[in-house]
Design a protein around this motif. Sequence first.
Motif, PDB file in Angstrom:
ATOM      1  N   LYS A   1       0.998  -1.040   0.123  1.00  0.00           N
ATOM      2  CA  LYS A   1      -0.029  -0.051  -0.053  1.00  0.00           C
ATOM      3  C   LYS A   1       0.915   1.329  -0.087  1.00  0.00           C
ATOM      4  O   LYS A   1       0.495   2.346  -0.209  1.00  0.00           O
ATOM      5  N   GLY A   2       2.248   1.089   0.190  1.00  0.00           N
ATOM      6  CA  GLY A   2       2.857   2.249   0.200  1.00  0.00           C
ATOM      7  C   GLY A   2       4.729   1.572   0.220  1.00  0.00           C
ATOM      8  O   GLY A   2       4.895   0.598   0.149  1.00  0.00           O
ATOM      9  N   ILE A   3       5.385   2.791   0.311  1.00  0.00           N
ATOM     10  CA  ILE A   3       6.924   2.784   0.261  1.00  0.00           C
ATOM     11  C   ILE A   3       7.194   3.342   1.568  1.00  0.00           C
ATOM     12  O   ILE A   3       7.005   4.509   1.933  1.00  0.00           O
ATOM     13  N   MET A   4       8.190   2.795   2.404  1.00  0.00           N
ATOM     14  CA  MET A   4       8.900   3.373   3.480  1.00  0.00           C
ATOM     15  C   MET A   4      10.191   3.529   3.217  1.00  0.00           C
ATOM     16  O   MET A   4      10.978   2.309   3.062  1.00  0.00           O
ATOM     17  N   VAL A   5      10.963   4.738   3.301  1.00  0.00           N
ATOM     18  CA  VAL A   5      12.608   5.079   3.247  1.00  0.00           C
ATOM     19  C   VAL A   5      13.011   5.033   4.373  1.00  0.00           C
ATOM     20  O   VAL A   5      12.814   5.681   5.420  1.00  0.00           O
ATOM     21  N   HIS A   6      14.242   4.224   4.647  1.00  0.00           N
ATOM     22  CA  HIS A   6      14.706   4.077   5.790  1.00  0.00           C
ATOM     23  C   HIS A   6      16.352   4.700   5.360  1.00  0.00           C
ATOM     24  O   HIS A   6      16.744   4.385   4.212  1.00  0.00           O
ATOM     25  N   SER A   7      17.240   4.624   6.470  1.00  0.00           N
ATOM     26  CA  SER A   7      18.483   4.731   6.240  1.00  0.00           C
ATOM     27  C   SER A   7      19.262   4.136   7.653  1.00  0.00           C
ATOM     28  O   SER A   7      18.599   3.925   8.478  1.00  0.00           O
ATOM     29  N   THR A   8      20.341   3.494   7.302  1.00  0.00           N
ATOM     30  CA  THR A   8      21.018   2.508   8.006  1.00  0.00           C
ATOM     31  C   THR A   8      21.455   3.092   9.244  1.00  0.00           C
ATOM     32  O   THR A   8      21.624   2.214  10.446  1.00  0.00           O
ATOM     33  N   GLY A   9      21.683   4.383   9.601  1.00  0.00           N
ATOM     34  CA  GLY A   9      22.232   4.691  10.786  1.00  0.00           C
ATOM     35  C   GLY A   9      23.649   4.388  11.234  1.00  0.00           C
ATOM     36  O   GLY A   9      23.931   4.253  12.335  1.00  0.00           O
TER      37      GLY A   9
ATOM     38  N   HIS B   1       3.688  -1.892   3.871  1.00  0.00           N
ATOM     39  CA  HIS B   1       4.648  -1.026   3.000  1.00  0.00           C
ATOM     40  C   HIS B   1       5.921  -1.851   2.719  1.00  0.00           C
ATOM     41  O   HIS B   1       6.233  -2.624   3.371  1.00  0.00           O
ATOM     42  N   ILE B   2       6.290  -1.514   1.429  1.00  0.00           N
ATOM     43  CA  ILE B   2       7.837  -1.952   1.018  1.00  0.00           C
ATOM     44  C   ILE B   2       8.909  -1.135   1.613  1.00  0.00           C
ATOM     45  O   ILE B   2       8.481   0.111   1.914  1.00  0.00           O
ATOM     46  N   GLY B   3       9.869  -1.685   2.233  1.00  0.00           N
ATOM     47  CA  GLY B   3      10.860  -0.880   2.882  1.00  0.00           C
ATOM     48  C   GLY B   3      12.486  -1.092   2.382  1.00  0.00           C
ATOM     49  O   GLY B   3      12.549  -2.146   1.993  1.00  0.00           O
ATOM     50  N   PHE B   4      13.142  -0.122   2.004  1.00  0.00           N
ATOM     51  CA  PHE B   4      14.446  -0.116   1.644  1.00  0.00           C
ATOM     52  C   PHE B   4      15.292   0.821   2.251  1.00  0.00           C
ATOM     53  O   PHE B   4      14.809   1.873   3.059  1.00  0.00           O
ATOM     54  N   GLU B   5      16.504   0.575   2.711  1.00  0.00           N
ATOM     55  CA  GLU B   5      17.357   1.163   3.403  1.00  0.00           C
ATOM     56  C   GLU B   5      18.523   1.726   2.493  1.00  0.00           C
ATOM     57  O   GLU B   5      18.962   1.211   1.418  1.00  0.00           O
ATOM     58  N   ILE B   6      18.964   3.061   2.916  1.00  0.00           N
ATOM     59  CA  ILE B   6      19.985   3.882   1.833  1.00  0.00           C
ATOM     60  C   ILE B   6      21.038   3.663   3.236  1.00  0.00           C
ATOM     61  O   ILE B   6      21.029   4.343   4.095  1.00  0.00           O
ATOM     62  N   CYS B   7      22.354   3.185   2.538  1.00  0.00           N
ATOM     63  CA  CYS B   7      23.491   3.131   3.243  1.00  0.00           C
ATOM     64  C   CYS B   7      24.168   4.373   3.484  1.00  0.00           C
ATOM     65  O   CYS B   7      24.435   5.198   2.627  1.00  0.00           O
ATOM     66  N   GLU B   8      24.090   4.867   4.771  1.00  0.00           N
ATOM     67  CA  GLU B   8      24.638   6.131   5.290  1.00  0.00           C
ATOM     68  C   GLU B   8      26.270   6.073   5.244  1.00  0.00           C
ATOM     69  O   GLU B   8      26.883   4.985   5.356  1.00  0.00           O
TER      70      GLU B   8
ATOM     71  N   ILE C   1       6.504   7.222   2.544  1.00  0.00           N
ATOM     72  CA  ILE C   1       6.977   7.894   3.677  1.00  0.00           C
ATOM     73  C   ILE C   1       8.381   7.516   4.060  1.00  0.00           C
ATOM     74  O   ILE C   1       8.927   6.636   3.538  1.00  0.00           O
ATOM     75  N   CYS C   2       8.757   8.098   4.998  1.00  0.00           N
ATOM     76  CA  CYS C   2      10.021   7.706   5.584  1.00  0.00           C
ATOM     77  C   CYS C   2       9.915   7.248   7.076  1.00  0.00           C
ATOM     78  O   CYS C   2       8.877   7.315   7.388  1.00  0.00           O
ATOM     79  N   HIS C   3      10.558   6.423   7.616  1.00  0.00           N
ATOM     80  CA  HIS C   3      10.548   5.885   8.968  1.00  0.00           C
ATOM     81  C   HIS C   3      10.116   6.786   9.950  1.00  0.00           C
ATOM     82  O   HIS C   3       9.156   6.646  10.949  1.00  0.00           O
ATOM     83  N   CYS C   4      10.697   8.030   9.840  1.00  0.00           N
ATOM     84  CA  CYS C   4      10.341   9.027  10.915  1.00  0.00           C
ATOM     85  C   CYS C   4       8.750   9.477  10.751  1.00  0.00           C
ATOM     86  O   CYS C   4       8.294   9.576  11.827  1.00  0.00           O
ATOM     87  N   GLU C   5       8.476   9.548   9.563  1.00  0.00           N
ATOM     88  CA  GLU C   5       7.030   9.742   9.360  1.00  0.00           C
ATOM     89  C   GLU C   5       6.015   8.594   9.746  1.00  0.00           C
ATOM     90  O   GLU C   5       4.844   8.711  10.090  1.00  0.00           O
ATOM     91  N   GLY C   6       6.506   7.347   9.506  1.00  0.00           N
ATOM     92  CA  GLY C   6       5.944   6.235   9.970  1.00  0.00           C
ATOM     93  C   GLY C   6       5.672   6.224  11.489  1.00  0.00           C
ATOM     94  O   GLY C   6       4.505   5.585  11.865  1.00  0.00           O
ATOM     95  N   TYR C   7       6.561   6.547  12.108  1.00  0.00           N
ATOM     96  CA  TYR C   7       6.546   6.924  13.569  1.00  0.00           C
ATOM     97  C   TYR C   7       5.173   7.693  14.051  1.00  0.00           C
ATOM     98  O   TYR C   7       4.507   7.354  14.818  1.00  0.00           O
TER      99      TYR C   7
ATOM    100  N   SER D   1       8.415   2.171  14.438  1.00  0.00           N
ATOM    101  CA  SER D   1       9.114   2.343  15.720  1.00  0.00           C
ATOM    102  C   SER D   1       9.717   3.597  15.778  1.00  0.00           C
ATOM    103  O   SER D   1       9.598   4.471  14.769  1.00  0.00           O
ATOM    104  N   ASN D   2      10.309   4.353  16.743  1.00  0.00           N
ATOM    105  CA  ASN D   2      10.695   5.593  16.968  1.00  0.00           C
ATOM    106  C   ASN D   2      12.030   5.737  16.376  1.00  0.00           C
ATOM    107  O   ASN D   2      13.155   5.614  17.076  1.00  0.00           O
ATOM    108  N   HIS D   3      12.175   5.978  15.189  1.00  0.00           N
ATOM    109  CA  HIS D   3      13.425   6.172  14.431  1.00  0.00           C
ATOM    110  C   HIS D   3      13.271   7.821  13.876  1.00  0.00           C
ATOM    111  O   HIS D   3      12.213   8.088  13.400  1.00  0.00           O
ATOM    112  N   GLY D   4      14.318   8.290  13.548  1.00  0.00           N
ATOM    113  CA  GLY D   4      14.320   9.418  13.016  1.00  0.00           C
ATOM    114  C   GLY D   4      14.808   9.607  11.364  1.00  0.00           C
ATOM    115  O   GLY D   4      14.732  10.716  11.102  1.00  0.00           O
ATOM    116  N   ASP D   5      15.370   8.382  10.975  1.00  0.00           N
ATOM    117  CA  ASP D   5      15.649   8.230   9.421  1.00  0.00           C
ATOM    118  C   ASP D   5      14.158   8.669   8.701  1.00  0.00           C
ATOM    119  O   ASP D   5      13.145   8.126   8.787  1.00  0.00           O
ATOM    120  N   VAL D   6      14.427   9.502   7.690  1.00  0.00           N
ATOM    121  CA  VAL D   6      15.729  10.040   7.137  1.00  0.00           C
ATOM    122  C   VAL D   6      15.933  11.456   7.387  1.00  0.00           C
ATOM    123  O   VAL D   6      16.699  12.288   6.525  1.00  0.00           O
TER     124      VAL D   6
END
Length: 238
Positions: free
Chosen positions: A23-31, A108-115, A150-156, A162-167
């Motif tokens: 239903k959506g895509i969630m953008v993450h970064s690795t931290g 959501h489909i989720g993918f990580e961007i390598c920081e 959305i990004c992980h931060c917006e998902g929170y 969960s409570n993450h700030g990325d991206v």
Amino acid sequence: MNLHKLILTNNACYKAGRTITPKGIMVHSTGANNPNLKRYIGPDDGLLGKNQYGNHWNQTTPDGRQVCVHGFIGKLADGSIATYQTLPWNMRGWHCGSGAKGSGNDTHIGFEICEDGLTDASYFSALYKEAVELCVYLCKQFNLTEKDIICHCEGYKLGIASNHGDVMHWFPKHGKSMDSFRAEVKAGLASSAPAEPTTPKKYYRVQVGAYSVKANADAMLSKVKAAGFTDAFVKYSE
């Protein structure tokens, strides 16, 4: 987009085998300050390079955690930027957390961007462009729009992750936001949209004669073709 595939078949998430309707895509970064795809994806396919520590995510519980995403964007061994698909896009990933706060895993489909160190503008620009192109690709695959990203931060903030700030700890450092990201995905979708179908051409055929003797028909066909009408033909009917 430089897309490759190496499915993390040894990860417990893959083995669970649950599927979703995205239903959506969630953008993450690795931290973590490690831009290399080999840190997360293995074994080496000849492009990734070897992970000497063997701590990639193609194992049951990487780093002792139940985590898995659908893809990563980062550096290959030669320093170029690539995207790797690591789960089937319609498989339920483990990228939003667990329990009620992880319900985004179901949608959501989720993918990580390598920081990296978060200050390299050229690296960020290449990753950002690749991420936009991946989202355009996924939106087209699953009939989504930029509004579904959305990004992980917006998902929170929406209560599905969960409570993450990325991206949002990274993008603003380079003058970007999720709103600008979505706008660029929207532009990408518009520029790659199929052209409007054209009205089918209509053809009107002209008959130049009807003959009971085939030789006479063939003679007329020769004359018509000699006059430049190369598409002329003889059609027999009873």
